[in-house]
Design an enzyme around this catalytic site. Structure first.
Site, PDB file in Angstrom:
ATOM      1  N   LYS A  20      -2.412  -8.738 -13.005  1.00 60.44           N
ATOM      2  CA  LYS A  20      -1.290  -8.185 -12.231  1.00 60.44           C
ATOM      3  C   LYS A  20      -1.697  -8.051 -10.760  1.00 60.44           C
ATOM      4  O   LYS A  20      -2.881  -8.154 -10.433  1.00 60.44           O
ATOM      5  CB  LYS A  20      -0.876  -6.832 -12.813  1.00 60.44           C
ATOM      6  CG  LYS A  20      -1.962  -5.771 -12.737  1.00 60.44           C
ATOM      7  CD  LYS A  20      -1.610  -4.527 -13.550  1.00 60.44           C
ATOM      8  CE  LYS A  20      -2.725  -3.504 -13.498  1.00 60.44           C
ATOM      9  NZ  LYS A  20      -2.504  -2.393 -14.439  1.00 60.44           N
TER      10      LYS A  20
ATOM     11  N   ARG B 278       3.627   8.220 -18.637  1.00 57.65           N
ATOM     12  CA  ARG B 278       4.143   7.280 -17.657  1.00 57.65           C
ATOM     13  C   ARG B 278       5.152   6.380 -18.354  1.00 57.65           C
ATOM     14  O   ARG B 278       6.338   6.480 -18.131  1.00 57.65           O
ATOM     15  CB  ARG B 278       2.971   6.481 -17.054  1.00 57.65           C
ATOM     16  CG  ARG B 278       3.326   5.641 -15.865  1.00 57.65           C
ATOM     17  CD  ARG B 278       2.100   5.010 -15.225  1.00 57.65           C
ATOM     18  NE  ARG B 278       1.435   4.040 -16.088  1.00 57.65           N
ATOM     19  CZ  ARG B 278       0.388   3.295 -15.715  1.00 57.65           C
ATOM     20  NH1 ARG B 278      -0.130   3.434 -14.505  1.00 57.65           N
ATOM     21  NH2 ARG B 278      -0.155   2.438 -16.543  1.00 57.65           N
TER      22      ARG B 278
ATOM     23  N   TYR C 277     -10.381   2.934  19.541  1.00 57.22           N
ATOM     24  CA  TYR C 277      -9.290   3.907  19.648  1.00 57.22           C
ATOM     25  C   TYR C 277      -9.785   5.305  19.305  1.00 57.22           C
ATOM     26  O   TYR C 277     -10.525   5.500  18.336  1.00 57.22           O
ATOM     27  CB  TYR C 277      -8.163   3.545  18.683  1.00 57.22           C
ATOM     28  CG  TYR C 277      -7.375   2.334  19.110  1.00 57.22           C
ATOM     29  CD1 TYR C 277      -6.665   2.327  20.297  1.00 57.22           C
ATOM     30  CD2 TYR C 277      -7.332   1.204  18.299  1.00 57.22           C
ATOM     31  CE1 TYR C 277      -5.919   1.205  20.669  1.00 57.22           C
ATOM     32  CE2 TYR C 277      -6.589   0.089  18.660  1.00 57.22           C
ATOM     33  CZ  TYR C 277      -5.887   0.098  19.850  1.00 57.22           C
ATOM     34  OH  TYR C 277      -5.158  -1.002  20.220  1.00 57.22           O
TER      35      TYR C 277
ATOM     36  N   MET D  28      -6.338  -2.804  14.148  1.00 59.23           N
ATOM     37  CA  MET D  28      -5.508  -3.702  13.348  1.00 59.23           C
ATOM     38  C   MET D  28      -6.232  -4.999  13.017  1.00 59.23           C
ATOM     39  O   MET D  28      -6.198  -5.472  11.878  1.00 59.23           O
ATOM     40  CB  MET D  28      -4.203  -4.000  14.101  1.00 59.23           C
ATOM     41  CG  MET D  28      -3.209  -4.809  13.297  1.00 59.23           C
ATOM     42  SD  MET D  28      -1.721  -5.188  14.226  1.00 59.23           S
ATOM     43  CE  MET D  28      -0.905  -3.608  14.270  1.00 59.23           C
TER      44      MET D  28
HETATM   45  C1  LIG Z   1      -3.786  -2.338 -15.221  1.00 53.86           C
HETATM   46  C2  LIG Z   1      -3.804  -2.189 -16.682  1.00 53.86           C
HETATM   47  C3  LIG Z   1      -4.960  -2.516 -17.421  1.00 53.86           C
HETATM   48  C4  LIG Z   1      -6.267  -2.895 -16.779  1.00 53.86           C
HETATM   49  O1  LIG Z   1      -6.870  -1.739 -16.255  1.00 53.86           O
HETATM   50  P1  LIG Z   1      -8.338  -1.795 -15.567  1.00 53.86           P
HETATM   51  O2  LIG Z   1      -8.658  -0.377 -15.317  1.00 53.86           O
HETATM   52  O3  LIG Z   1      -8.165  -2.568 -14.305  1.00 53.86           O
HETATM   53  O4  LIG Z   1      -9.219  -2.471 -16.537  1.00 53.86           O
HETATM   54  C5  LIG Z   1      -4.879  -2.446 -18.796  1.00 53.86           C
HETATM   55  N1  LIG Z   1      -3.736  -2.053 -19.413  1.00 53.86           N
HETATM   56  C6  LIG Z   1      -2.631  -1.714 -18.735  1.00 53.86           C
HETATM   57  C7  LIG Z   1      -1.414  -1.281 -19.476  1.00 53.86           C
HETATM   58  C8  LIG Z   1      -2.618  -1.763 -17.356  1.00 53.86           C
HETATM   59  O5  LIG Z   1      -1.519  -1.414 -16.681  1.00 53.86           O
END
Ligand SMILES: *Cc1c(COP(=O)(O)O)cnc(C)c1O
Length: 355
Positions: free
Chosen positions: A34, A129, A251, A299
């Site tokens: 992802k 969640r 800065y 930046m």
């Molecule tokens: C992002 C995610 C993972 C992977 O998590 P890591 O901590 O990066 O290994 C696994 N399962 C779900 C449902 C996730 O959203």
């Protein structure tokens, strides 16, 4: 062209995938790609992780990109679908779906699909969640079993505290009690659980961050887990200044020299994804030697202390993070985690894959 570049190592991907296999030899691996593969480039990462049994993403567009690039493994949408219109498309590409809510379930029940879909039924085991409560879980499972658009169900949960001292015991016990007697495949473990809790490995594991060679646990570095960083963010010194005692740089004059100080100006800033919150003293490597940042990250540029490095010049290579300076160290100094820095790599940074 600006000298900044992100280099993605495919051998490091393979190494980290093997670390997952060593920890969970019985489990199939769903590589979590992802967020543009945690900033590493989706199809690029998928090629490096081609030995995985599946890929997990968020968007249907990402899943289709993987199918169109020729990946035939399972592909799972971690949050399922966001609209009814996506359902026949997901079915036609053979994409697996998380089902975490009643509307998603109704969508499946009401659809007329040409191809049934494999689903991952998500239980809320305390993260609060996504997912069904333990009380809702079995009735929903029965509805999926009865649904002609569903070809099979994997039972899934996600741990809120696998990377903390609290651990997974409570959530795991709740999940096991709820799913007792069911024969369906199970998918539970993220990176922290893979590394710390063998009892969570089950049929599938879902590693994310560890595949990229960063640590899922804040107080343990990736090298302790034998992980290799996949991304090296590199650039060069593009200017050198010499400060007298009492002079400042950048800065806000965040750094003031207490003695004659040689400062290298590096072509990398927060618009490249380097954290603006990195304080004076954040580790950074020049010519393969670790030194520290000074002054406020701007930046497009940041500043590095070259006082003890007379050999460093304009054009000297700089590693912002990678093999020499772990992304976790930069993150720790900046009050965040490696995940956030990797994901925030800016699209303007050219990326190159190497063997
Ligand atoms: C992002 C995610 C993972 C992977 O998590 P890591 O901590 O990066 O290994 C696994 N399962 C779900 C449902 C996730 O959203």
């Amino acid at each position: 062209m600006r000298p900044i570049q992100a280099t993605i190592s495919h051998s490091a991907f393979q190494h980290n995938l093997n670390v997952v296999k060593q920890h969970a030899p019985q489990s199939k691996i769903m590589a979590v790609v992802k967020a543009n593969a945690y900033g590493h480039g989706l199809t690029n990462a998928a090629h490096g992780l081609n030995d995985a049994d599946g890929f997990a993403v968020l968007g249907l567009d990402e899943a289709i990109d993987l199918r169109e690039a020729g990946f035939t493994q399972n592909i799972l949408l971690l949050e399922g679908l966001f609209s009814r219109q996506e359902l026949p498309i997901a079915a036609s590409f053979g994409i697996d779906l998380v089902v975490h809510s009643e509307p998603q379930l109704l969508m499946l029940e009401k659809a007329q699909l040409k191809q049934p879909i494999h689903v991952h039924l998500k239980m809320n085991s305390g993260m609060n969640r996504l997912g069904f409560t333990p009380a809702q879980y079995l009735p929903v499972f029965s509805r999926l079993q009865a649904c002609r658009n569903v070809s099979g169900t994997t039972l899934m949960t996600h741990f809120a505290t696998a990377d903390e001292t609290l651990g997974v015991t409570q959530a795991l016990t709740l999940f096991q009690k709820t799913t007792q007697g069911l024969q369906q495949p199970l998918s539970l473990a993220n990176s922290a659980s893979i590394l710390r809790y063998p009892q969570t490995h089950a049929d599938w594991v879902r590693p994310g961050i560890m595949l990229y060679g960063a640590s899922p646990v804040t107080d343990t570095d990736a090298a302790t887990f034998n992980l290799k960083s996949v991304m090296t963010l590199g650039s060069e010194i593009i200017s050198i200044q010499t400060l007298s005692a009492g002079e400042s740089v950048g800065y806000g004059h965040l750094f003031t020299a207490s003695k004659t100080t040689r400062v290298g100006i590096v072509a990398c800033g927060y618009a490249d994804g380097y954290p603006r919150h990195a304080p004076n003293g954040t580790p950074i490597a020049v010519n393969g030697v670790i030194t520290q940042t000074i002054g406020r990250v701007s930046m497009d540029m940041l500043y590095v202390d070259l006082t003890d490095m007379p050999q460093a010049q304009i054009g000297s290579p700089v590693e912002l993070w990678g093999q020499q300076v772990s992304v976790d160290k930069v993150a720790e100094a900046s009050g965040t985690v490696g995940y956030e820095l990797l994901c925030a790599l800016a699209p303007r940074v050219p990326m190159q894959a190497v063997a």
